[in-house]
Every structure is written in structure tokens, then in C-alpha cells.
Write a protein that holds these residues in place. Structure first.
Motif, PDB file in Angstrom:
ATOM      1  N   ALA A 131      19.967 -34.308  -0.548  1.00 40.67           N
ATOM      2  CA  ALA A 131      20.489 -34.519  -1.903  1.00 40.67           C
ATOM      3  C   ALA A 131      20.826 -33.191  -2.554  1.00 40.67           C
ATOM      4  O   ALA A 131      21.882 -33.033  -3.181  1.00 40.67           O
ATOM      5  CB  ALA A 131      19.473 -35.285  -2.741  1.00 40.67           C
ATOM      6  N   ARG A 132      19.941 -32.221  -2.412  1.00 42.21           N
ATOM      7  CA  ARG A 132      20.143 -30.914  -3.040  1.00 42.21           C
ATOM      8  C   ARG A 132      21.355 -30.189  -2.460  1.00 42.21           C
ATOM      9  O   ARG A 132      22.111 -29.531  -3.179  1.00 42.21           O
ATOM     10  CB  ARG A 132      18.878 -30.072  -2.862  1.00 42.21           C
ATOM     11  N   GLU A 133      21.534 -30.291  -1.154  1.00 41.89           N
ATOM     12  CA  GLU A 133      22.596 -29.558  -0.467  1.00 41.89           C
ATOM     13  C   GLU A 133      23.875 -30.377  -0.283  1.00 41.89           C
ATOM     14  O   GLU A 133      24.790 -29.939   0.401  1.00 41.89           O
ATOM     15  CB  GLU A 133      22.087 -29.069   0.879  1.00 41.89           C
ATOM     16  N   ALA A 134      23.949 -31.568  -0.895  1.00 44.26           N
ATOM     17  CA  ALA A 134      25.117 -32.460  -0.795  1.00 44.26           C
ATOM     18  C   ALA A 134      25.439 -32.778   0.653  1.00 44.26           C
ATOM     19  O   ALA A 134      26.598 -32.837   1.054  1.00 44.26           O
ATOM     20  CB  ALA A 134      26.331 -31.839  -1.498  1.00 44.26           C
ATOM     21  N   ARG A 135      24.391 -33.043   1.441  1.00 44.87           N
ATOM     22  CA  ARG A 135      24.558 -33.365   2.852  1.00 44.87           C
ATOM     23  C   ARG A 135      23.982 -34.744   3.174  1.00 44.87           C
ATOM     24  O   ARG A 135      23.523 -34.983   4.293  1.00 44.87           O
ATOM     25  CB  ARG A 135      23.889 -32.303   3.719  1.00 44.87           C
ATOM     26  N   LEU A 136      24.035 -35.638   2.216  1.00 51.24           N
ATOM     27  CA  LEU A 136      23.485 -36.968   2.438  1.00 51.24           C
ATOM     28  C   LEU A 136      24.330 -37.778   3.419  1.00 51.24           C
ATOM     29  O   LEU A 136      25.547 -37.595   3.516  1.00 51.24           O
ATOM     30  CB  LEU A 136      23.398 -37.728   1.117  1.00 51.24           C
ATOM     31  N   THR A 137      23.656 -38.672   4.128  1.00 52.30           N
ATOM     32  CA  THR A 137      24.340 -39.741   4.853  1.00 52.30           C
ATOM     33  C   THR A 137      24.415 -40.927   3.904  1.00 52.30           C
ATOM     34  O   THR A 137      23.405 -41.327   3.319  1.00 52.30           O
ATOM     35  CB  THR A 137      23.565 -40.125   6.124  1.00 52.30           C
ATOM     36  N   ILE A 138      25.613 -41.470   3.725  1.00 55.25           N
ATOM     37  CA  ILE A 138      25.817 -42.564   2.770  1.00 55.25           C
ATOM     38  C   ILE A 138      26.368 -43.778   3.519  1.00 55.25           C
ATOM     39  O   ILE A 138      27.423 -43.707   4.155  1.00 55.25           O
ATOM     40  CB  ILE A 138      26.777 -42.138   1.644  1.00 55.25           C
ATOM     41  N   MET A 139      25.638 -44.882   3.448  1.00 53.57           N
ATOM     42  CA  MET A 139      25.952 -46.105   4.194  1.00 53.57           C
ATOM     43  C   MET A 139      26.492 -47.139   3.213  1.00 53.57           C
ATOM     44  O   MET A 139      25.749 -47.606   2.352  1.00 53.57           O
ATOM     45  CB  MET A 139      24.688 -46.617   4.883  1.00 53.57           C
ATOM     46  N   VAL A 140      27.747 -47.487   3.330  1.00 59.81           N
ATOM     47  CA  VAL A 140      28.409 -48.265   2.283  1.00 59.81           C
ATOM     48  C   VAL A 140      28.735 -49.682   2.742  1.00 59.81           C
ATOM     49  O   VAL A 140      29.216 -49.902   3.860  1.00 59.81           O
ATOM     50  CB  VAL A 140      29.705 -47.562   1.823  1.00 59.81           C
ATOM     51  N   GLY A 141      28.503 -50.619   1.849  1.00 60.89           N
ATOM     52  CA  GLY A 141      28.922 -51.994   2.064  1.00 60.89           C
ATOM     53  C   GLY A 141      29.764 -52.447   0.887  1.00 60.89           C
ATOM     54  O   GLY A 141      29.474 -52.090  -0.267  1.00 60.89           O
ATOM     55  N   GLY A 142      30.815 -53.216   1.150  1.00 64.13           N
ATOM     56  CA  GLY A 142      31.616 -53.729   0.051  1.00 64.13           C
ATOM     57  C   GLY A 142      33.103 -53.685   0.304  1.00 64.13           C
ATOM     58  O   GLY A 142      33.570 -53.502   1.438  1.00 64.13           O
ATOM     59  N   ALA A 156      31.297 -35.903  -2.756  1.00 65.94           N
ATOM     60  CA  ALA A 156      30.666 -34.865  -3.574  1.00 65.94           C
ATOM     61  C   ALA A 156      29.161 -34.809  -3.347  1.00 65.94           C
ATOM     62  O   ALA A 156      28.518 -33.811  -3.675  1.00 65.94           O
ATOM     63  CB  ALA A 156      30.956 -35.123  -5.052  1.00 65.94           C
ATOM     64  N   MET A 157      28.612 -35.868  -2.761  1.00 66.24           N
ATOM     65  CA  MET A 157      27.169 -35.953  -2.566  1.00 66.24           C
ATOM     66  C   MET A 157      26.745 -35.932  -1.108  1.00 66.24           C
ATOM     67  O   MET A 157      25.587 -35.649  -0.796  1.00 66.24           O
ATOM     68  CB  MET A 157      26.634 -37.227  -3.229  1.00 66.24           C
ATOM     69  N   GLY A 158      27.664 -36.266  -0.200  1.00 63.36           N
ATOM     70  CA  GLY A 158      27.278 -36.379   1.201  1.00 63.36           C
ATOM     71  C   GLY A 158      28.358 -35.939   2.156  1.00 63.36           C
ATOM     72  O   GLY A 158      29.520 -35.769   1.785  1.00 63.36           O
ATOM     73  N   THR A 159      27.961 -35.747   3.397  1.00 60.94           N
ATOM     74  CA  THR A 159      28.888 -35.302   4.444  1.00 60.94           C
ATOM     75  C   THR A 159      29.153 -36.371   5.492  1.00 60.94           C
ATOM     76  O   THR A 159      30.082 -36.250   6.282  1.00 60.94           O
ATOM     77  CB  THR A 159      28.330 -34.051   5.149  1.00 60.94           C
ATOM     78  N   ASN A 160      28.346 -37.407   5.502  1.00 59.25           N
ATOM     79  CA  ASN A 160      28.505 -38.481   6.481  1.00 59.25           C
ATOM     80  C   ASN A 160      28.593 -39.795   5.722  1.00 59.25           C
ATOM     81  O   ASN A 160      27.584 -40.402   5.384  1.00 59.25           O
ATOM     82  CB  ASN A 160      27.321 -38.484   7.454  1.00 59.25           C
ATOM     83  N   VAL A 161      29.819 -40.210   5.424  1.00 59.27           N
ATOM     84  CA  VAL A 161      30.061 -41.399   4.602  1.00 59.27           C
ATOM     85  C   VAL A 161      30.791 -42.430   5.459  1.00 59.27           C
ATOM     86  O   VAL A 161      31.883 -42.166   5.963  1.00 59.27           O
ATOM     87  CB  VAL A 161      30.911 -41.072   3.360  1.00 59.27           C
ATOM     88  N   VAL A 162      30.182 -43.614   5.621  1.00 56.53           N
ATOM     89  CA  VAL A 162      30.764 -44.633   6.499  1.00 56.53           C
ATOM     90  C   VAL A 162      30.741 -45.988   5.805  1.00 56.53           C
ATOM     91  O   VAL A 162      29.693 -46.420   5.309  1.00 56.53           O
ATOM     92  CB  VAL A 162      29.992 -44.736   7.836  1.00 56.53           C
ATOM     93  N   LEU A 163      31.895 -46.663   5.770  1.00 55.12           N
ATOM     94  CA  LEU A 163      31.965 -48.043   5.293  1.00 55.12           C
ATOM     95  C   LEU A 163      31.525 -48.945   6.445  1.00 55.12           C
ATOM     96  O   LEU A 163      32.199 -49.034   7.469  1.00 55.12           O
ATOM     97  CB  LEU A 163      33.384 -48.396   4.845  1.00 55.12           C
ATOM     98  N   GLN A 164      30.383 -49.612   6.282  1.00 57.69           N
ATOM     99  CA  GLN A 164      29.794 -50.396   7.365  1.00 57.69           C
ATOM    100  C   GLN A 164      30.299 -51.839   7.408  1.00 57.69           C
ATOM    101  O   GLN A 164      30.121 -52.521   8.421  1.00 57.69           O
ATOM    102  CB  GLN A 164      28.268 -50.412   7.212  1.00 57.69           C
ATOM    103  N   GLY A 165      30.934 -52.296   6.341  1.00 59.66           N
ATOM    104  CA  GLY A 165      31.403 -53.672   6.295  1.00 59.66           C
ATOM    105  C   GLY A 165      31.360 -54.188   4.873  1.00 59.66           C
ATOM    106  O   GLY A 165      31.420 -53.405   3.921  1.00 59.66           O
ATOM    107  N   GLY A 166      31.250 -55.492   4.720  1.00 59.75           N
ATOM    108  CA  GLY A 166      31.281 -56.117   3.409  1.00 59.75           C
ATOM    109  C   GLY A 166      29.994 -55.953   2.633  1.00 59.75           C
ATOM    110  O   GLY A 166      29.094 -55.198   3.026  1.00 59.75           O
ATOM    111  N   PRO A 167      29.856 -56.641   1.502  1.00 65.49           N
ATOM    112  CA  PRO A 167      28.667 -56.537   0.657  1.00 65.49           C
ATOM    113  C   PRO A 167      27.374 -56.752   1.437  1.00 65.49           C
ATOM    114  O   PRO A 167      27.272 -57.676   2.250  1.00 65.49           O
ATOM    115  CB  PRO A 167      28.884 -57.639  -0.381  1.00 65.49           C
ATOM    116  N   GLY A 168      26.405 -55.884   1.186  1.00 68.59           N
ATOM    117  CA  GLY A 168      25.104 -55.971   1.847  1.00 68.59           C
ATOM    118  C   GLY A 168      24.996 -55.165   3.114  1.00 68.59           C
ATOM    119  O   GLY A 168      23.894 -54.843   3.561  1.00 68.59           O
TER     120      GLY A 168
END
Length: 292
Positions: A131-142, A156-168
Motif C-alpha cells: 500500500a505504501r509503495e503503490a505496489r498492490l495486487t488488485i483483484m477486480v470483479g464487475g 495509482a495504487m497498484g502494479t498488478n491489476v486484473v479484471l477477474q470477471g463479473g460481480p463477486g
């Protein structure tokens, strides 16, 4: 809302404060609310706008981010009378970055759609350091369109951002992450304890095994804290127990038995009974140190 400019950020805990700060560094206008204003003082000094309520933060924002501790808090902040769904602007993107229930994430997405908003579930991994270094992995649904609009915010917050699928699906992915971490933390704790009992220098041992097949994020980042007796939270034990509880309930719904997860949850619950609920997850080593 092609260009996101204003962000409402609700929840400035161990990770949330750093995430909000990184958004400000990238030029976003941040309107923040947390229950204890003192937690936001340094952000206010750096240009963050303090809001007296979650409603006020939402009314001023294109995107509203929540980073809360427990599903009950998430449910209240979204569905309560003064909650986001009843007060955010039409067209807003609501992003819950808490670790919460996949079922609740789906409920929020469905309700947001009825209010002419869009909701994304986007839990994170990486702890206080990420979080401090803006290197979060972010797992997204929607919704993919909303994800694409929000992508600069995530980046701006992470380096590994992936849309995993729909809601949930973001929350399901976070449960996968927590299941993998749970038993790994047992392995790391036992390995460090064994090295100590064998008369080895645990720090030297880490130099040998950290880059090999035994390597993991927990071994590299949390084992040194274990060795130093540093139990300050990068991620609270009480929140990890909450996550494992969600994961176990979800696994049962899916018809999957997870004995390793059950074991880890029981061990961490033992630490809670000993008063370590506000310690970092690396405090699991205490169960081994106390054997000496």
C-alpha cells in the motif's frame, strides 16, 4: 465521466491511508472520511479534503472507494439510510476494496445498477508495504466498462491489476489468495522455528532459501519480522481471521473441504484468545516461540 478527477475515500486504516496518499500523488482530488478524524490529519495537511460523513464524501466524487475492516461495516456503508447507494450521484462508480463476502459484492452490484450506478469489488493484496509503495495486487470483479474507466485509479495504487470477471469475482479471487497465505504462514513459522532450534542463524537461512523453491512473499517480507520479534501489523490478525471465516463459508457453499484453512484459522483464533488480535499476521510465530 470519462475522466475521473474526484475520489471519495472511506476508511483510512493501515492500508487505506497509504492508498489515499498515492491517489493524491497521482493528481486525484481526494475527499476522505473515516470515523476518527485524527487518522486523516497528515492527509489533510497534504491537501486531502476532510468530510464529516461518508455521504458528504460520496456527494463530491466521481468514484467512491471503501476500504473497511468487516463485511458488516461494508453492508452498513452501502445499504444504510445514510449509505452510499442512497446518496452517491447517479453514474458514480462504487469500488469496495475491502476484503468481504463474494455474495455481498454481488448484492451491492445489483443494487448499484438499480440506482443508476456501477459497483466494482476490488480487494487487494500486498499489506502495508504494498500500500505504501503503490505496489498492490488488485483483484477486480464487475462491469468491464466501469473497470476501464477506473483503471487509472487502480494503477495509482497498484502494479498488478486484473479484471477477474463479473460481480463477486474479485472477492472470490481474494479468497483464493487468503487460502494460499493461510497454510503458507504455518510453513514459514515452522521453518523459522526449526532453524532456530537447530542452532542456525535464521537470517542467514533466509538468504539461502528465500530465492529458491521455498520462496514466497511471506517468507521474504514477514519472516524477517518474525525473527526480530516485530509483531506490528501490516495486516491485523483479527482481519485475517475474518477473511478465513469468509473463505471457509464460501468453500462450504462450493462443496469444497479445506482442512489446511481450518487448521490455520484455529491457530490464529488461539492467538486472538491470547490477546494478539491487533498484532500482525507474522505473530503466528508466537505459538512456536512459546513452546520453548
Amino acid at each position: 465521466m470519462d475522466n475521473v478527477k474526484s475520489i471519495g475515500f472511506i476508511g483510512l486504516g493501515v492500508m487505506g491511508k497509504s492508498m489515499a496518499k498515492n491517489l493524491m500523488k497521482k493528481g486525484f482530488s481526494v475527499n476522505a472520511y473515516t470515523r476518527t478524524k485524527s487518522k486523516a490529519e497528515d492527509l489533510i495537511e497534504e491537501g486531502c479534503t476532510w468530510c464529516e460523513s461518508a455521504t458528504e464524501a460520496a456527494e463530491k466524487a466521481d468514484v467512491i472507494i471503501t476500504m473497511l475492516g468487516f463485511p458488516s461495516e461494508v453492508k452498513e456503508i452501502y445499504f444504510g439510510e445514510e449509505g452510499l447507494l442512497n446518496n452517491a450521484r447517479e453514474g458514480s462508480i462504487l469500488i469496495d476494496m475491502s476484503t468481504s463476502s463474494p455474495t455481498l459484492a454481488k448484492e451491492i452490484a445489483e443494487a448499484a445498477d438499480k440506482h443508476q450506478m456501477t459497483a466494482l469489488d476490488a480487494p487487494v493484496s500486498g499489506g502495508d508495504i504494498g500500500a505504501r509503495e503503490a505496489r498492490l495486487t488488485i483483484m477486480v470483479g464487475g462491469n468491464e466498462e466501469a473497470y476501464n474507466k477506473a483503471l487509472p485509479v487502480f494503477q495509482a495504487m497498484g502494479t498488478n491489476v486484473v479484471l477477474q470477471g463479473g460481480p463477486g469475482m474479485g472477492q472470490y479471487t481474494k479468497m483464493v489468495n487468503q487460502i494460499a497465505i493461510a497454510t503458507n504462514m504455518i510453513g514459514v513459522s515452522e521453518a523459522i522455528s526449526y532453524a532456530d532450534k537447530a542452532g542456525l542463524n535464521p537470517n542467514l537461512v533466509l538468504k539461502s532459501i528465500g530465492g529458491g523453491a521455498a520462496g514466497s512473499w511471506s517468507l521474504s517480507n514477514l519472516a524477517p519480522r518474525m525473527i526480530a520479534g516485530d509483531y506490528e501489523p501490516g495486516f491485523y490478525i483479527k482481519h485475517f481471521v475474518k477473511d478465513m471465516t469468509i473463505a471457509l463459508e464460501s468453500a462450504e457453499e462450493l462443496g469444497l473441504d479445506t482442512p489446511g484453512l481450518k487448521l490455520a484459522k484455529g491457530m490464529y483464533e488461539e492467538l486472538v484468545t491470547r490477546g494478539f488480535e491487533d498484532a500482525g499476521t507474522q505473530a503466528l510465530i508466537k505459538l512456536y516461540v512459546d513452546q520453548a
